[in-house]
Write an enzyme that holds these catalytic residues in place. Sequence first.
Site, PDB file in Angstrom:
ATOM      1  CD  GLU A   1     -38.548   2.030  15.187  1.00 13.21           C
ATOM      2  OE1 GLU A   1     -38.580   1.406  16.265  1.00 13.21           O
ATOM      3  OE2 GLU A   1     -37.631   1.894  14.361  1.00 13.21           O
TER       4      GLU A   1
ATOM      5  CD  GLU B   1     -32.393   0.419  17.341  1.00 11.13           C
ATOM      6  OE1 GLU B   1     -31.806  -0.596  17.763  1.00 11.13           O
ATOM      7  OE2 GLU B   1     -33.641   0.527  17.312  1.00 11.13           O
TER       8      GLU B   1
END
Length: 418
Positions: A302, A188
């Site tokens: 995810e 991220e």
Amino acid sequence: MHDGTSSRSRGRNTRREFLKSAAAVAATGLSAALPLGCGGPKAKPNSRATAPTLSQVNGPRSLRAHAAAHGMLVGCAVNPDRLDGDADYARTVADQCSILVPENAMKWAALRLTAQQFDFRKADDVVVFALSHDQKVRGHNLCWHNALPGWFASTVTRGNAAQFLTQHIQTVAGRYAGKMHSWDVVNEAVDVKSGRPDGLRDSPWLELIGPGYLELAFRAARQADPSALLTYNDYGIELDTQEQIDKRGQVMMLVRRLKARGVPIDAVGVQSHLTAGDAPGAGLVHFVRELREMGLQVFITEMDVNDRKLPDSVPERDTAVAKTYRDYLTMMLAEPNVNTVLTWGITDRYTWLNGLAHASRPDGKPERPLPFDYDYSPTPAFFAERDAIDSRRTGAQPGGDPYAPFKPGQGSPRSQYE
Ligand code: 9MR
């Protein structure tokens, strides 16, 4: 939580214990000792009337068996305390998954209670479980702006940050070297809202080391574990909304910069936290194909589908969640460089979504985002995921090697980011 020994001696001792326990577990066949029965689903006010039986979803009918038949890996994020304390959870994870990732146990905050000491016990538990059930392991993650330990802010400075990051990666990736399928090396790092031309997130790592921290992390990871597939992992890059188009573009530019500098990167993780009704489209497919042309794999790392915009009706929610799984995975699994799918959890019982204060359902009802419900019955999302796996038509041979080297060449799309 930690045992007070130095990280060096602790590392030597736990490595021996870890390898010993992995070998012992494999030899005694822990999987055979796990209970096979579910104990029967308990009636829940919100559950479906006729749940499919376990025999419809186990053994040759499991996600992992279907994935293997299509040269793929399938799995989920796991919590070592649940693997240890909830037999139904351990059985479901063992039955369904050919790859695991610790949801939290390999993050900085979990491993590093103090600046000097590592505590690998929970992380080791996940690796031992996986190896003893013939499952691969992804590491998550080596460098993130989140889940940093409390001591970080007062201890890590511009003067020592590069050394802290390098040593962390040497120690953690080095410990599991040769055992990992892949590592989320950097997680991220892109945030368009941070307002920088290079798209990088305004994070402690950027602040302390500068934009070179990504290169440093990937190079250290390759050195520590030459066999793990090194991954850049991010969220909010799945849809064709302007916000996500912009972020996806910045991720692509980042990957291009890394490749141009010869930085070792093998894959991009598309997290795939979706909302029921989301319809990812051509932009993501184009992104995946462009990565393929660069020799990169794409992992769905995810996945879950929140149902917080839908009314209370369970059948209605389950149908919409399953449709989102089906449409998304069928689209993604048509791409040859997408051969690995993980959901963020396996059962609605423990989904992170129900712990969110800021984004749960307005009616307070628990969400149903995963392939198994609160009572370990398969949800329509399970069957949608399995059907999408079966829809894969990419030339992969049953029983084929999901790691066969990538062959670039045909159908090169023009970059949409140039
Ligand atoms: O599901 C995870 C939750 O239990 C943790 O509290 C949180 C912070 O460490 O991280 C969650 O997992 C995140 C993952 O590590 C990175 N992508 C987003 C996931 C959901 O927030």
